[in-house]
Structure formats: structure tokens, C-alpha cells
Scaffold this motif. Sequence first.
Motif, PDB file in Angstrom:
ATOM      1  N   ASN A   1      -2.385  -7.342   8.912  1.00 30.22           N
ATOM      2  CA  ASN A   1      -2.392  -7.025   7.621  1.00 30.22           C
ATOM      3  C   ASN A   1      -4.016  -7.293   6.936  1.00 30.22           C
ATOM      4  O   ASN A   1      -4.748  -7.893   7.246  1.00 30.22           O
ATOM      5  CB  ASN A   1      -1.154  -7.629   7.115  1.00 30.22           C
ATOM      6  CG  ASN A   1      -1.375  -8.155   5.382  1.00 30.22           C
ATOM      7  OD1 ASN A   1      -2.528  -8.206   4.897  1.00 30.22           O
ATOM      8  ND2 ASN A   1      -0.201  -8.109   4.758  1.00 30.22           N
ATOM      9  N   ASP A   2      -4.301  -6.001   6.391  1.00 31.55           N
ATOM     10  CA  ASP A   2      -5.509  -5.822   6.150  1.00 31.55           C
ATOM     11  C   ASP A   2      -6.190  -7.242   4.889  1.00 31.55           C
ATOM     12  O   ASP A   2      -7.084  -7.408   5.196  1.00 31.55           O
ATOM     13  CB  ASP A   2      -5.725  -4.976   5.222  1.00 31.55           C
ATOM     14  CG  ASP A   2      -5.640  -3.576   5.776  1.00 31.55           C
ATOM     15  OD1 ASP A   2      -6.161  -3.289   7.474  1.00 31.55           O
ATOM     16  OD2 ASP A   2      -6.600  -2.369   5.533  1.00 31.55           O
ATOM     17  N   GLU A   3      -5.183  -7.680   5.055  1.00 34.79           N
ATOM     18  CA  GLU A   3      -5.727  -9.088   3.142  1.00 34.79           C
ATOM     19  C   GLU A   3      -5.521 -10.419   3.695  1.00 34.79           C
ATOM     20  O   GLU A   3      -6.195 -10.908   3.254  1.00 34.79           O
ATOM     21  CB  GLU A   3      -4.687  -8.450   1.905  1.00 34.79           C
ATOM     22  CG  GLU A   3      -4.239  -7.495   1.602  1.00 34.79           C
ATOM     23  CD  GLU A   3      -3.694  -6.780   0.293  1.00 34.79           C
ATOM     24  OE1 GLU A   3      -2.244  -8.015   0.422  1.00 34.79           O
ATOM     25  OE2 GLU A   3      -3.564  -6.623  -0.359  1.00 34.79           O
ATOM     26  N   ASP A   4      -4.336 -10.390   4.617  1.00 32.63           N
ATOM     27  CA  ASP A   4      -4.608 -12.175   5.293  1.00 32.63           C
ATOM     28  C   ASP A   4      -5.155 -12.066   6.623  1.00 32.63           C
ATOM     29  O   ASP A   4      -5.047 -13.044   6.975  1.00 32.63           O
ATOM     30  CB  ASP A   4      -3.355 -12.446   4.823  1.00 32.63           C
ATOM     31  CG  ASP A   4      -2.368 -12.087   5.333  1.00 32.63           C
ATOM     32  OD1 ASP A   4      -2.359 -11.390   6.162  1.00 32.63           O
ATOM     33  OD2 ASP A   4      -0.956 -12.191   4.292  1.00 32.63           O
TER      34      ASP A   4
ATOM     35  N   ARG B   1       4.839  -1.414  -1.916  1.00 31.55           N
ATOM     36  CA  ARG B   1       4.012  -1.175  -1.776  1.00 31.55           C
ATOM     37  C   ARG B   1       4.406  -2.025  -0.246  1.00 31.55           C
ATOM     38  O   ARG B   1       5.105  -2.968   0.705  1.00 31.55           O
ATOM     39  CB  ARG B   1       3.496  -2.206  -2.267  1.00 31.55           C
ATOM     40  CG  ARG B   1       2.860  -1.826  -3.347  1.00 31.55           C
ATOM     41  CD  ARG B   1       2.137  -3.060  -4.822  1.00 31.55           C
ATOM     42  NE  ARG B   1       2.179  -2.348  -6.210  1.00 31.55           N
ATOM     43  CZ  ARG B   1       2.808  -2.476  -6.768  1.00 31.55           C
ATOM     44  NH1 ARG B   1       4.466  -2.395  -6.579  1.00 31.55           N
ATOM     45  NH2 ARG B   1       2.368  -1.576  -8.336  1.00 31.55           N
ATOM     46  N   ASN B   2       2.447  -2.073   0.560  1.00 28.49           N
ATOM     47  CA  ASN B   2       3.000  -2.104   2.284  1.00 28.49           C
ATOM     48  C   ASN B   2       2.839  -3.556   1.726  1.00 28.49           C
ATOM     49  O   ASN B   2       2.571  -4.048   1.548  1.00 28.49           O
ATOM     50  CB  ASN B   2       1.644  -1.636   2.658  1.00 28.49           C
ATOM     51  CG  ASN B   2       1.319   0.123   2.812  1.00 28.49           C
ATOM     52  OD1 ASN B   2       2.895   0.181   3.229  1.00 28.49           O
ATOM     53  ND2 ASN B   2       0.354  -0.445   2.352  1.00 28.49           N
ATOM     54  N   SER B   3       3.404  -4.311   3.073  1.00 30.29           N
ATOM     55  CA  SER B   3       3.311  -5.555   2.669  1.00 30.29           C
ATOM     56  C   SER B   3       4.703  -6.021   3.587  1.00 30.29           C
ATOM     57  O   SER B   3       4.832  -4.929   5.213  1.00 30.29           O
ATOM     58  CB  SER B   3       4.363  -6.145   1.519  1.00 30.29           C
ATOM     59  OG  SER B   3       5.905  -5.819   1.246  1.00 30.29           O
ATOM     60  N   THR B   4       4.099  -7.452   4.591  1.00 33.93           N
ATOM     61  CA  THR B   4       5.205  -7.506   5.696  1.00 33.93           C
ATOM     62  C   THR B   4       5.917  -7.154   6.267  1.00 33.93           C
ATOM     63  O   THR B   4       6.353  -6.851   7.029  1.00 33.93           O
ATOM     64  CB  THR B   4       5.114  -9.505   6.050  1.00 33.93           C
ATOM     65  OG1 THR B   4       3.166  -9.698   6.043  1.00 33.93           O
ATOM     66  CG2 THR B   4       5.204  -9.471   7.599  1.00 33.93           C
TER      67      THR B   4
ATOM     68  N   THR C   1       7.979  -9.466  -2.170  1.00 37.81           N
ATOM     69  CA  THR C   1       7.047  -9.504  -2.210  1.00 37.81           C
ATOM     70  C   THR C   1       7.550 -11.046  -3.280  1.00 37.81           C
ATOM     71  O   THR C   1       8.430  -9.992  -4.237  1.00 37.81           O
ATOM     72  CB  THR C   1       6.158  -9.055  -2.203  1.00 37.81           C
ATOM     73  OG1 THR C   1       5.696  -8.190  -3.645  1.00 37.81           O
ATOM     74  CG2 THR C   1       5.380  -8.425  -0.899  1.00 37.81           C
TER      75      THR C   1
ATOM     76  N   ASN D   1      -2.258  -1.892   7.490  1.00 34.98           N
ATOM     77  CA  ASN D   1      -1.435  -1.638   5.776  1.00 34.98           C
ATOM     78  C   ASN D   1      -1.074  -1.370   5.858  1.00 34.98           C
ATOM     79  O   ASN D   1      -0.676   0.333   5.133  1.00 34.98           O
ATOM     80  CB  ASN D   1      -2.484  -0.906   5.801  1.00 34.98           C
ATOM     81  CG  ASN D   1      -3.020  -1.224   3.931  1.00 34.98           C
ATOM     82  OD1 ASN D   1      -2.155  -1.940   3.194  1.00 34.98           O
ATOM     83  ND2 ASN D   1      -4.154  -0.756   3.190  1.00 34.98           N
TER      84      ASN D   1
ATOM     85  N   HIS E   1     -12.115  -1.690  12.611  1.00 38.64           N
ATOM     86  CA  HIS E   1     -10.645  -2.427  12.475  1.00 38.64           C
ATOM     87  C   HIS E   1      -9.708  -2.790  13.281  1.00 38.64           C
ATOM     88  O   HIS E   1      -9.043  -2.667  13.804  1.00 38.64           O
ATOM     89  CB  HIS E   1      -9.806  -1.275  12.039  1.00 38.64           C
ATOM     90  CG  HIS E   1     -10.353   0.253  10.866  1.00 38.64           C
ATOM     91  ND1 HIS E   1      -9.611  -0.557   9.742  1.00 38.64           N
ATOM     92  CD2 HIS E   1     -11.710   0.557  10.748  1.00 38.64           C
ATOM     93  CE1 HIS E   1     -10.130  -0.191   9.391  1.00 38.64           C
ATOM     94  NE2 HIS E   1     -11.372   1.123   8.698  1.00 38.64           N
TER      95      HIS E   1
END
Length: 310
Positions: A49-52, A88-91, A156, A234, A285
Amino acid sequence: MAALLTTYDSGDRIWSGSKRTFTYTDETSIGKIIFTNMKNWPNNVSQINDEDGGTVTFNEAITWAIRVAQIFKKKGFQYPDVIGLPVRNSTYVMSVAVACYLNGTPFHAINPVMDEATMTHVFSITKPKIIFCDGQDYEKVQAASKEWQPDILTVTDPIKGVPHIQSLLDPTPTEAFYQPEPLKEGSQQTMAILCSSGTTGLPKAVCISNRSLQHDFPWWSRLEQRPDHFSHGNGHWLHPHHNPKSLFSRLLCEARGEVQDQLCHFGASPYVSPDQLSRSIERSHGLTSVHNLYRRIHLYDHTEKSSGAL
């Protein structure tokens, strides 16, 4: 003895066991292929996950997918029932998509930023039996599907009183023995439904067959030899056969800009070689290896230059 999968030829007096099936054939579901490879390499990281910065391993992803697939089967979902994915993209999104493959029930993936009228039109084509969405889109999804009132779960932004994806992820006593559902209509069975761009009118539903998925992603059949060549970031699969206009092109542009800035800083030529781009992408990355990236950059650059895009 009768319970064993055996046959007896009285003429030749030969007992035979069950026929062997090959893992990779046109008649093998993409769900079975994913299931086999994820089970073979459980500790590989399949998602970042790019965010966290959170990671998901093959073992975690396939375990969640199996539990969701078992719920689908328990509810009686089977081909040609459709699962809606305006997310959207998520876990957990990848595991839900894999669960659809495992159960043989195609998912209909649409852009969650569609307005209510467009979403109503698109989903009215397939009428999903169950829809997974983000909490922020719940009211819009509910309004768009009010005609047939499917089950709606959030992945989410949990909402009080609305089922959340985690309610499907409790361990089951039979998950260790789970096997993906076989194809009902052979290699041409629809396994995914995407949307057209909508530039010439309202978006249309585009059916993707099992055979098309296999041929678009032939690297699954090589994963057993080179398991380190699978990377995920992502919500996209980063491989040479992935649509170059999506994640790959974005990575390429980012890497080219980064390397060009460095070259110009030192007064060097702004030309960026595929080798420099490859190293930049892998370094930026945190990827240990990207399958056939050097050749993929060559092909991508050649295509873009031929079309005048660069």
C-alpha cells in the motif's frame, strides 16, 4: 473401494487412478491458477500500500479470498451471477476480486467517481447480486441499485448498520480444504466485466473471458520458476503484459523525470536509457525484481516514439 476415483479395464485387467489434469490449459480457470501459485509461495509479498506502507502476503490474500468465496457459495452465487466492484484501491479489494475468480462469478468493476445516473445505467446492465464499495460512495451505490436492491458491503470507511468486508473474513473450519470452482462454460466463460470509456455515449459493459485473462497474463505460468518476479503496488499488477497506459506508464514517466533531473544537474545528456529507468523504478518502489522490465521499456519507448507521443 467404491469411493476411490478409479476405473477398471476388464479386458486388459488394469486398474487406473483418476486422470491427471494440467494446471495451465485453456479450460483451467484463472482462479485455479491464482490459487495454485499463491499457495505455492505463501510468504511472497503480493501487495504494497503506497499510502501507509502496509504489505499483504500471498498467504493472507488467498486466505481472505477463500473465506469470501465460501460466503459467495453459501449464498448461492454462481455463474453467471455478477459481483459489483465500484471501489478504489485498498487492502481487501484484490482478495475480493480473487474470490470472484475462485467462485467463477464475474466481477463488474466500474469507476467509483461516476455520477449516480451513469452508475445506475452501468449496473443496470449486469444487476450485481452483491456490491462492495467505499463508505464514501455508499449512498450513491445504494441509490444506483435501488431497482433490484442487492446486498451492499463497505471495504473502507465503515458505516454503522452497514456490513463491512471484515465481517466476511472470519476463519472457517473448511477453508484448508477449499478448491476453486471449475468453469461452467469452458475457456470462453466471462470472468470479469469492465467498462468502456463512455466517450461515444454512456459506458458499455465489456466482458473478459477466462481465455483472455490467461493470454493477457501468461506470466502466471512462469511464477513457479521465478516467484520473485511478482510485485504489486497500489492495486495494480506490475508486469510486462499489464496495460502500458496505466501503472507502467506512470512509473516510467516518474523514473524518466527523476533520472533526467539528475543528468541535467550534472550537465549530461537528458537521454535516459532503459537500464537507467529500470534501476530507478526498482530503487524508488523497493522492488527486488521486475519481470522483463528492461525489454518492456524498450518496447514501450518504441511504441510511443512511433506514435509521436514522446
